[in-house]
Write a protein that holds these residues in place. Structure first.
Motif, PDB file in Angstrom:
ATOM      1  N   VAL A   1      24.348 -91.741 -88.935  1.00  0.00           N
ATOM      2  CA  VAL A   1      23.550 -91.182 -87.841  1.00  0.00           C
ATOM      3  C   VAL A   1      23.089 -92.311 -86.917  1.00  0.00           C
ATOM      4  CG1 VAL A   1      21.345 -91.224 -89.089  1.00  0.00           C
ATOM      5  CG2 VAL A   1      21.716 -89.519 -87.329  1.00  0.00           C
ATOM      6  N   GLU A   2      22.856 -93.476 -87.502  1.00  0.00           N
ATOM      7  CA  GLU A   2      22.444 -94.630 -86.700  1.00  0.00           C
ATOM      8  C   GLU A   2      23.585 -95.091 -85.797  1.00  0.00           C
ATOM      9  OE1 GLU A   2      20.519 -97.554 -89.071  1.00  0.00           O
ATOM     10  OE2 GLU A   2      20.424 -99.004 -87.437  1.00  0.00           O
ATOM     11  N   LEU A   3      24.779 -95.011 -86.331  1.00  0.00           N
ATOM     12  CA  LEU A   3      25.957 -95.356 -85.540  1.00  0.00           C
ATOM     13  C   LEU A   3      26.139 -94.359 -84.407  1.00  0.00           C
ATOM     14  CD1 LEU A   3      28.637 -97.169 -85.687  1.00  0.00           C
ATOM     15  CD2 LEU A   3      29.639 -95.114 -86.643  1.00  0.00           C
ATOM     16  N   LEU A   4      26.080 -93.084 -84.765  1.00  0.00           N
ATOM     17  CA  LEU A   4      26.313 -92.017 -83.791  1.00  0.00           C
ATOM     18  C   LEU A   4      25.328 -92.103 -82.631  1.00  0.00           C
ATOM     19  CD1 LEU A   4      27.870 -89.432 -83.105  1.00  0.00           C
ATOM     20  CD2 LEU A   4      26.232 -88.167 -84.482  1.00  0.00           C
ATOM     21  N   PHE A   5      24.047 -92.320 -82.954  1.00  0.00           N
ATOM     22  CA  PHE A   5      23.043 -92.296 -81.902  1.00  0.00           C
ATOM     23  C   PHE A   5      22.819 -93.660 -81.247  1.00  0.00           C
ATOM     24  CE2 PHE A   5      21.679 -88.202 -83.890  1.00  0.00           C
ATOM     25  CZ  PHE A   5      22.097 -87.445 -82.812  1.00  0.00           C
ATOM     26  N   THR A   6      23.660 -94.647 -81.569  1.00  0.00           N
ATOM     27  CA  THR A   6      23.658 -95.857 -80.760  1.00  0.00           C
ATOM     28  C   THR A   6      24.957 -95.939 -79.955  1.00  0.00           C
ATOM     29  OG1 THR A   6      24.375 -97.061 -82.722  1.00  0.00           O
ATOM     30  CG2 THR A   6      22.066 -97.223 -82.132  1.00  0.00           C
ATOM     31  N   LEU A   7      25.762 -94.882 -80.035  1.00  0.00           N
ATOM     32  CA  LEU A   7      26.891 -94.746 -79.116  1.00  0.00           C
ATOM     33  C   LEU A   7      26.366 -94.033 -77.875  1.00  0.00           C
ATOM     34  CD1 LEU A   7      29.622 -93.583 -81.642  1.00  0.00           C
ATOM     35  CD2 LEU A   7      29.535 -95.760 -80.471  1.00  0.00           C
TER      36      LEU A   7
ATOM     37  N   PHE B   1      17.885 -96.428 -80.776  1.00  0.00           N
ATOM     38  CA  PHE B   1      17.917 -95.505 -81.914  1.00  0.00           C
ATOM     39  C   PHE B   1      16.512 -95.027 -82.266  1.00  0.00           C
ATOM     40  CE2 PHE B   1      17.999 -94.699 -86.566  1.00  0.00           C
ATOM     41  CZ  PHE B   1      18.796 -93.570 -86.520  1.00  0.00           C
TER      42      PHE B   1
ATOM     43  N   LYS C   1      22.990 -97.847 -74.201  1.00  0.00           N
ATOM     44  CA  LYS C   1      23.906 -97.769 -75.343  1.00  0.00           C
ATOM     45  C   LYS C   1      25.333 -98.083 -74.937  1.00  0.00           C
ATOM     46  CE  LYS C   1      20.957 -94.503 -77.715  1.00  0.00           C
ATOM     47  NZ  LYS C   1      20.699 -93.090 -78.018  1.00  0.00           N
TER      48      LYS C   1
ATOM     49  N   ARG D   1      33.543 -94.323 -76.318  1.00  0.00           N
ATOM     50  CA  ARG D   1      33.244 -95.403 -75.381  1.00  0.00           C
ATOM     51  C   ARG D   1      33.977 -95.233 -74.058  1.00  0.00           C
ATOM     52  NH1 ARG D   1      28.711 -98.221 -76.519  1.00  0.00           N
ATOM     53  NH2 ARG D   1      28.600 -98.902 -78.676  1.00  0.00           N
TER      54      ARG D   1
END
Lengths: 240, 241
Positions: free
Chosen positions: B83-89, A50, A73, A102
């Protein structure tokens, strides 16, 4: 599974993370300890891709996050601090979206993954409820379910038990413990008893630097007879 | 690029999961139709079977209404921490930007297309040139994309939705006013003629006009598409910074 080498992150004049190095093997549950602002979350955010590190590398399963962040990721499950989720979605819709991203695109595979995650985190009673109407404990579990959904080999959990009541804390801990056999887990916390309860390794970080990296027993042996929080206070004196 | 699909789906359906979509669609249609029927629009008084009096207000209306859709695209994610969730997917920044933009654009296109009863009314009352009506719809949707590109970019710059709204309103207003003779005349007084002319070419109005006359000029299409491309590129840069 996780190799972190010389990670550095600077915010303005402040060096939030200053050359953090450690490795985590399969089967390890690494407790990441440190006072608030010591750089725990920042380190985790760099491992998950991130944040971009100013220097150093983090490798997950041999893949460098600065080279191929998307591959890293897809290998890890990450629970960000305070478990953000889209509030207007129901639990099922949200986990369905995660399953989609996913790579579980067929309806059957998607339903199977969502059901599995819901079962593991005991979310069944609220699966049709929108996330904004959930209590803190349930929200945290939704974040957990999201991180576990694709059964990742590496789990990174930023304060997974924060804001939970004692029963829920216990439940989350036993869940982490039960999964850790075939996974590498990093969890950050500032609850010292948690380390004793589940971790087989401890890293203490203070002012962006690793000040201790050992087993809980070794940590205790630093000062026989002292309580673990006394040892912690001594090691992190620079942060006070 | 496969990852655009789930992001698009989530974002587009997200509008309908909250009252935002319904409030927006109803407000947009009520305002646009009442402007056409008002004394400034003169839908009936014109005595022409066409939709020009309906679409003339679109550049103006979009100036307020597109920022209302665009301001939440990234600001909301940043504020809520998702946004942290989205960009760690496993998603690239470009995929996320495109997925979200296309969802917003599709929503705006839906709003524009939902004005079809106006077209049916015109068809019932007279004998309109359906070709012109079609090109106008195409133009309006392209223009919505241009506005939305700007708004998505300003939204990526801040986590405050109010700032995002005001910024995009300002930028859109400039892009709109560049097409007015009174504004360009002033510019020509200060700047060299060629430069002022070049600036006037960046206006939404200049490029939307041809569509309302039934012309799909490649240069207008390219203008809107390249505006979208450019703002989306900056959007990616702003998020990766």
């Amino acid at each position: 599974m996780i190799e972190v080498k010389g990670l550095v992150k600077t915010y303005g004049p402040k060096r939030a993370v200053d050359g953090v190095t450690f490795t985590v093997k399969r089967g390890d549950i690494l407790g990441f300890l440190g006072p608030n602002g010591a750089g725990k979350s920042t380190t985790m955010k760099m491992i998950t891709g991130f944040l971009r590190p100013d220097a150093g590398t983090a490798k997950v399963d041999g893949v460098d996050v600065t080279v191929d962040p998307v591959a890293v990721k897809s290998k890890l499950g990450y629970l960000p601090e305070s478990a953000p989720a889209y509030p207007e979605m129901t639990v099922e819709e949200f986990l369905g979206f995660i399953a989609d991203v996913r790579g579980f695109r067929s309806p059957d595979a998607k339903a199977a993954q969502v059901d599995r995650a819901i079962k593991l985190t005991h979310l069944n009673p609220v699966r049709k409820q929108t996330i904004e109407t959930l209590s803190k404990g349930f929200k945290q579990r939704v974040g957990f379910a999201q991180a576990l959904l694709h059964d990742p080999a590496v789990l990174i959990l930023d304060e997974p038990t924060d804001g939970l009541d004692p029963n829920q804390k216990n439940e989350v801990r036993s869940l982490i413990k039960s999964m850790a056999v075939e996974k590498a887990v990093i969890l950050s916390t500032h609850i010292l008893e948690e380390v004793d309860a589940i971790c087989n390794r401890v890293i203490i970080i203070s002012q962006g630097k690793v000040v201790a990296d050992e087993t809980p027993t070794q940590l205790r042996a630093r000062k026989p007879g002292a309580r673990i929080d006394e040892i912690f206070r001594e090691l992190t004196r620079g942060d006070i | 690029m496969r990852q655009i699909v789930p992001i698009f789906k989530r974002e587009f359906l997200g509008y309908f999961r909250s009252p935002v979509a319904y409030v927006f669609l109803i407000a947009f249609l009520v305002i646009s139709v009442s402007l056409a029927f008002s004394r400034y629009g003169g839908f009936f008084r014109a005595g022409v079977a066409g939709m020009e009096s309906y679409f003339t207000f679109f550049p103006w209306l979009f100036m307020f209404i597109v920022p209302a859709v665009g301001m939440r695209l990234w600001s909301e994610e940043k504020r809520a921490g998702t946004v942290e969730l989205l960009f760690t997917l496993p998603v690239t920044t470009l995929e996320a930007v495109l997925g979200k933009f296309l969802a917003g654009w599709a929503f705006l296109a839906l709003a524009v297309v939902l004005s079809f009863p106006m077209a049916l009314t015109v068809g019932y009352l007279g004998d309109p040139d359906w070709g012109v009506i079609f090109t106008t719809y195409v133009g309006a949707i392209l223009m919505a994309g241009g506005y939305l590109g700007v708004c998505a970019l300003t939204s990526a710059l801040t986590k405050n939705q109010v700032i995002s709204f005001v910024l995009s309103l300002g930028v859109c207003a400039i892009l709109l006013f560049l097409g007015f003779s009174s504004f360009t005349d002033t510019l020509e007084g200060v700047l060299p003629m060629a430069f002022a002319d070049a600036l006037a070419n960046f206006s939404f109005i200049t490029h939307f006009d041809a569509f309302t006359k039934g012309i799909i000029d490649p240069k207008d299409v390219i203008f809107f598409l390249s505006l979208m491309g450019f703002t989306l590129f900056l959007n990616v840069v702003a998020l990766e910074r």
